[in-house]
Write a protein that holds these residues in place. Structure first.
Motif: not given
Ligand code: CA
Length: 240
Positions: A54-64
Protein backbone atom coordinates in the motif's frame (compact mmCIF):
# COMPACT_ATOMS: atom_id res chain seq x y z
CA UNK A 1 2.68 -23.42 -16.40
CA UNK A 2 4.59 -21.80 -13.55
CA UNK A 3 2.72 -18.76 -12.28
CA UNK A 4 4.65 -15.51 -12.13
CA UNK A 5 4.15 -13.33 -9.07
CA UNK A 6 5.04 -9.65 -9.27
CA UNK A 7 6.07 -8.24 -5.89
CA UNK A 8 5.80 -4.48 -5.53
CA UNK A 9 7.37 -3.54 -2.19
CA UNK A 10 9.79 -0.73 -1.35
CA UNK A 11 11.15 -2.18 1.89
CA UNK A 12 14.06 -4.38 0.84
CA UNK A 13 13.84 -6.77 3.79
CA UNK A 14 10.15 -7.47 3.27
CA UNK A 15 10.59 -7.76 -0.49
CA UNK A 16 13.32 -10.33 0.09
CA UNK A 17 11.26 -12.27 2.61
CA UNK A 18 8.30 -12.50 0.23
CA UNK A 19 10.49 -13.37 -2.76
CA UNK A 20 12.22 -16.14 -0.83
CA UNK A 21 8.93 -17.72 0.19
CA UNK A 22 7.26 -17.26 -3.20
CA UNK A 23 10.18 -18.97 -4.96
CA UNK A 24 10.28 -21.73 -2.39
CA UNK A 25 6.58 -22.33 -3.08
CA UNK A 26 7.51 -22.96 -6.71
CA UNK A 27 6.49 -19.68 -8.32
CA UNK A 28 8.51 -17.39 -10.53
CA UNK A 29 8.90 -13.98 -9.00
CA UNK A 30 9.78 -10.50 -10.16
CA UNK A 31 10.53 -7.82 -7.56
CA UNK A 32 10.25 -4.08 -8.02
CA UNK A 33 10.14 -1.23 -5.52
CA UNK A 34 7.67 1.18 -7.07
CA UNK A 35 4.60 1.43 -9.28
CA UNK A 36 6.48 2.84 -12.23
CA UNK A 37 8.78 -0.18 -12.44
CA UNK A 38 5.84 -2.49 -11.87
CA UNK A 39 4.11 -0.96 -14.87
CA UNK A 40 7.16 -1.55 -17.05
CA UNK A 41 7.13 -5.23 -16.04
CA UNK A 42 3.40 -5.51 -16.72
CA UNK A 43 3.75 -3.84 -20.12
CA UNK A 44 6.26 -6.51 -21.08
CA UNK A 45 4.21 -9.49 -19.90
CA UNK A 46 1.24 -9.87 -17.57
CA UNK A 47 2.06 -11.47 -14.22
CA UNK A 48 -0.37 -14.04 -12.85
CA UNK A 49 -0.72 -12.23 -9.54
CA UNK A 50 0.57 -9.06 -7.89
CA UNK A 51 1.54 -8.71 -4.23
CA UNK A 52 1.19 -4.97 -3.84
CA UNK A 53 2.33 -2.86 -0.91
CA UNK A 54 0.00 0.00 0.00
CA UNK A 55 2.63 2.51 1.10
CA UNK A 56 4.96 3.03 -1.83
CA UNK A 57 7.07 6.06 -2.75
CA UNK A 58 5.41 8.33 -5.36
CA UNK A 59 2.30 6.50 -6.50
CA UNK A 60 0.63 4.55 -3.69
CA UNK A 61 -0.33 0.92 -4.03
CA UNK A 62 -3.99 1.76 -3.90
CA UNK A 63 -3.68 4.32 -6.70
CA UNK A 64 -1.74 1.80 -8.77
CA UNK A 65 -4.35 -0.88 -8.16
CA UNK A 66 -7.03 1.53 -9.30
CA UNK A 67 -5.17 2.15 -12.55
CA UNK A 68 -4.75 -1.58 -13.15
CA UNK A 69 -8.45 -2.13 -12.56
CA UNK A 70 -9.43 0.63 -15.00
CA UNK A 71 -7.65 -0.91 -18.01
CA UNK A 72 -9.07 -3.86 -19.85
CA UNK A 73 -5.74 -5.61 -20.25
CA UNK A 74 -4.80 -5.47 -16.58
CA UNK A 75 -8.25 -5.54 -15.01
CA UNK A 76 -8.25 -9.24 -14.21
CA UNK A 77 -4.79 -9.57 -12.65
CA UNK A 78 -5.35 -10.75 -9.07
CA UNK A 79 -3.95 -8.39 -6.44
CA UNK A 80 -3.09 -9.10 -2.83
CA UNK A 81 -2.58 -5.82 -0.96
CA UNK A 82 -0.07 -5.50 1.88
CA UNK A 83 -0.20 -2.77 4.41
CA UNK A 84 0.93 -1.75 7.87
CA UNK A 85 -2.38 -0.05 8.43
CA UNK A 86 -4.93 -1.86 10.49
CA UNK A 87 -7.95 0.38 10.32
CA UNK A 88 -11.13 -1.14 9.02
CA UNK A 89 -11.67 1.76 6.57
CA UNK A 90 -8.43 0.94 4.78
CA UNK A 91 -9.37 -2.67 4.33
CA UNK A 92 -12.67 -1.56 2.90
CA UNK A 93 -11.06 0.76 0.36
CA UNK A 94 -8.54 -1.92 -0.66
CA UNK A 95 -11.33 -4.36 -1.34
CA UNK A 96 -13.49 -1.71 -2.96
CA UNK A 97 -10.93 -0.98 -5.65
CA UNK A 98 -10.92 -4.69 -6.35
CA UNK A 99 -7.99 -6.18 -4.45
CA UNK A 100 -8.58 -9.92 -4.24
CA UNK A 101 -7.20 -10.19 -0.76
CA UNK A 102 -5.60 -8.11 1.90
CA UNK A 103 -2.88 -8.72 4.49
CA UNK A 104 -1.79 -6.55 7.36
CA UNK A 105 1.89 -6.29 8.25
CA UNK A 106 3.48 -8.00 10.02
CA UNK A 107 2.17 -11.12 8.32
CA UNK A 108 3.29 -14.70 8.29
CA UNK A 109 4.91 -15.63 4.98
CA UNK A 110 3.23 -19.00 5.20
CA UNK A 111 -0.16 -17.33 5.34
CA UNK A 112 0.70 -15.10 2.40
CA UNK A 113 1.64 -18.17 0.33
CA UNK A 114 -1.60 -19.88 1.35
CA UNK A 115 -3.54 -16.83 0.16
CA UNK A 116 -1.60 -16.70 -3.11
CA UNK A 117 -2.49 -20.36 -3.71
CA UNK A 118 -6.12 -19.64 -2.89
CA UNK A 119 -6.39 -16.61 -5.16
CA UNK A 120 -4.73 -18.42 -8.08
CA UNK A 121 -7.01 -21.40 -7.59
CA UNK A 122 -10.17 -19.37 -7.92
CA UNK A 123 -9.09 -17.60 -11.12
CA UNK A 124 -11.84 -17.52 -13.72
CA UNK A 125 -10.81 -20.68 -15.48
CA UNK A 126 -14.55 -20.86 -16.15
CA UNK A 127 -14.16 -18.41 -19.06
CA UNK A 128 -12.93 -21.22 -21.26
CA UNK A 129 -12.15 -24.29 -19.27
CA UNK A 130 -12.21 -26.80 -22.05
CA UNK A 131 -9.05 -28.79 -22.71
CA UNK A 132 -7.80 -28.19 -26.22
CA UNK A 133 -6.03 -31.01 -28.02
CA UNK A 134 -4.47 -30.62 -31.41
CA UNK A 135 -2.31 -33.37 -32.82
CA UNK A 136 -0.48 -34.31 -29.64
CA UNK A 137 -0.41 -30.82 -28.18
CA UNK A 138 -2.67 -30.49 -25.16
CA UNK A 139 -3.57 -27.21 -23.47
CA UNK A 140 -5.49 -27.24 -20.23
CA UNK A 141 -6.92 -23.82 -19.29
CA UNK A 142 -7.92 -24.98 -15.80
CA UNK A 143 -4.32 -25.25 -14.65
CA UNK A 144 -2.55 -23.40 -17.50
CA UNK A 145 -0.62 -26.54 -18.40
CA UNK A 146 0.59 -27.27 -21.87
CA UNK A 147 1.86 -30.76 -22.55
CA UNK A 148 2.89 -32.86 -25.50
CA UNK A 149 2.76 -36.64 -25.13
CA UNK A 150 3.11 -36.19 -21.39
CA UNK A 151 6.03 -33.74 -21.44
CA UNK A 152 5.25 -30.40 -19.86
CA UNK A 153 6.03 -27.37 -21.99
CA UNK A 154 7.08 -24.42 -19.85
CA UNK A 155 5.59 -21.17 -21.13
CA UNK A 156 5.54 -17.61 -19.86
CA UNK A 157 2.08 -16.05 -19.31
CA UNK A 158 2.08 -14.17 -22.62
CA UNK A 159 3.25 -17.20 -24.60
CA UNK A 160 0.54 -19.21 -22.90
CA UNK A 161 -2.17 -16.73 -23.85
CA UNK A 162 -0.81 -16.49 -27.38
CA UNK A 163 -0.83 -20.27 -27.77
CA UNK A 164 -4.29 -20.48 -26.22
CA UNK A 165 -5.62 -17.96 -28.73
CA UNK A 166 -3.93 -19.67 -31.68
CA UNK A 167 -5.05 -23.16 -30.67
CA UNK A 168 -8.64 -22.01 -30.25
CA UNK A 169 -8.45 -20.37 -33.70
CA UNK A 170 -6.45 -22.84 -35.76
CA UNK A 171 -5.92 -22.70 -39.52
CA UNK A 172 -6.63 -19.00 -39.65
CA UNK A 173 -4.12 -16.28 -40.38
CA UNK A 174 -3.88 -13.34 -37.98
CA UNK A 175 -1.95 -10.16 -38.56
CA UNK A 176 0.27 -8.87 -35.80
CA UNK A 177 -2.24 -6.10 -35.09
CA UNK A 178 -5.03 -8.64 -34.74
CA UNK A 179 -2.93 -10.73 -32.38
CA UNK A 180 -2.05 -7.64 -30.35
CA UNK A 181 -5.72 -6.84 -30.03
CA UNK A 182 -6.71 -10.42 -29.14
CA UNK A 183 -3.86 -11.37 -26.84
CA UNK A 184 -2.60 -8.07 -25.44
CA UNK A 185 -5.95 -6.31 -25.31
CA UNK A 186 -6.03 -2.54 -25.18
CA UNK A 187 -2.39 -2.06 -24.35
CA UNK A 188 -1.32 0.93 -26.39
CA UNK A 189 2.44 0.65 -25.96
CA UNK A 190 2.73 -2.79 -27.56
CA UNK A 191 3.82 -2.95 -31.18
CA UNK A 192 3.98 -5.60 -33.85
CA UNK A 193 7.57 -6.25 -32.80
CA UNK A 194 6.26 -7.46 -29.42
CA UNK A 195 4.25 -10.15 -31.19
CA UNK A 196 7.36 -11.32 -33.05
CA UNK A 197 9.32 -11.58 -29.81
CA UNK A 198 6.66 -13.70 -28.13
CA UNK A 199 6.11 -15.84 -31.23
CA UNK A 200 9.84 -16.54 -31.21
CA UNK A 201 9.73 -17.53 -27.52
CA UNK A 202 6.68 -19.69 -28.10
CA UNK A 203 8.39 -21.49 -30.98
CA UNK A 204 11.47 -22.01 -28.88
CA UNK A 205 9.36 -23.63 -26.16
CA UNK A 206 7.56 -25.81 -28.71
CA UNK A 207 10.85 -26.78 -30.31
CA UNK A 208 11.55 -28.98 -27.27
CA UNK A 209 8.73 -31.27 -28.40
CA UNK A 210 9.29 -30.66 -32.14
CA UNK A 211 6.01 -28.79 -32.52
CA UNK A 212 7.51 -25.41 -33.42
CA UNK A 213 6.33 -25.70 -37.04
CA UNK A 214 2.73 -25.48 -35.80
CA UNK A 215 3.31 -21.75 -35.47
CA UNK A 216 3.61 -20.67 -39.05
CA UNK A 217 4.65 -17.39 -40.54
CA UNK A 218 2.49 -16.35 -43.45
CA UNK A 219 4.69 -14.05 -45.45
CA UNK A 220 3.49 -10.46 -45.56
CA UNK A 221 0.38 -11.22 -43.48
CA UNK A 222 1.09 -12.64 -40.06
CA UNK A 223 0.87 -15.92 -38.20
CA UNK A 224 -1.23 -19.03 -38.13
CA UNK A 225 -1.48 -22.13 -35.99
CA UNK A 226 -1.66 -25.19 -38.16
CA UNK A 227 -0.97 -28.81 -37.35
CA UNK A 228 -1.60 -29.92 -40.92
CA UNK A 229 0.18 -27.85 -43.54
CA UNK A 230 3.90 -27.76 -42.84
CA UNK A 231 5.13 -26.02 -45.95
CA UNK A 232 5.24 -22.46 -44.69
CA UNK A 233 8.19 -20.30 -43.76
CA UNK A 234 9.20 -20.67 -40.17
CA UNK A 235 11.35 -17.59 -39.97
CA UNK A 236 9.53 -15.01 -37.85
CA UNK A 237 11.27 -12.18 -39.68
CA UNK A 238 9.56 -13.08 -42.90
CA UNK A 239 6.70 -10.66 -42.32
CA UNK A 240 8.91 -7.63 -41.95
CA1 CA B 1 6.10 0.33 1.89
Amino acid sequence: MIATILIVEDEAAIQELIAYNVQRAGYECICVENAEKALAVINDALPDLIVLDWMLPQMSGIEFARILRSHERTRAIPIIMLTARTEEADKVSALEIGADDYMTKPFSPRELIARIHAVLRRLPAAACDEIIKIDGLRLSPADHRVTCSGSVIELGPTEYRLLHFLMTHPERVYSRDQLLHQVWGDQVSAEGRTVDVHIRRLRKALEAVSKDDYIQTVRGIGYRFSATAMSFVKDSDATT
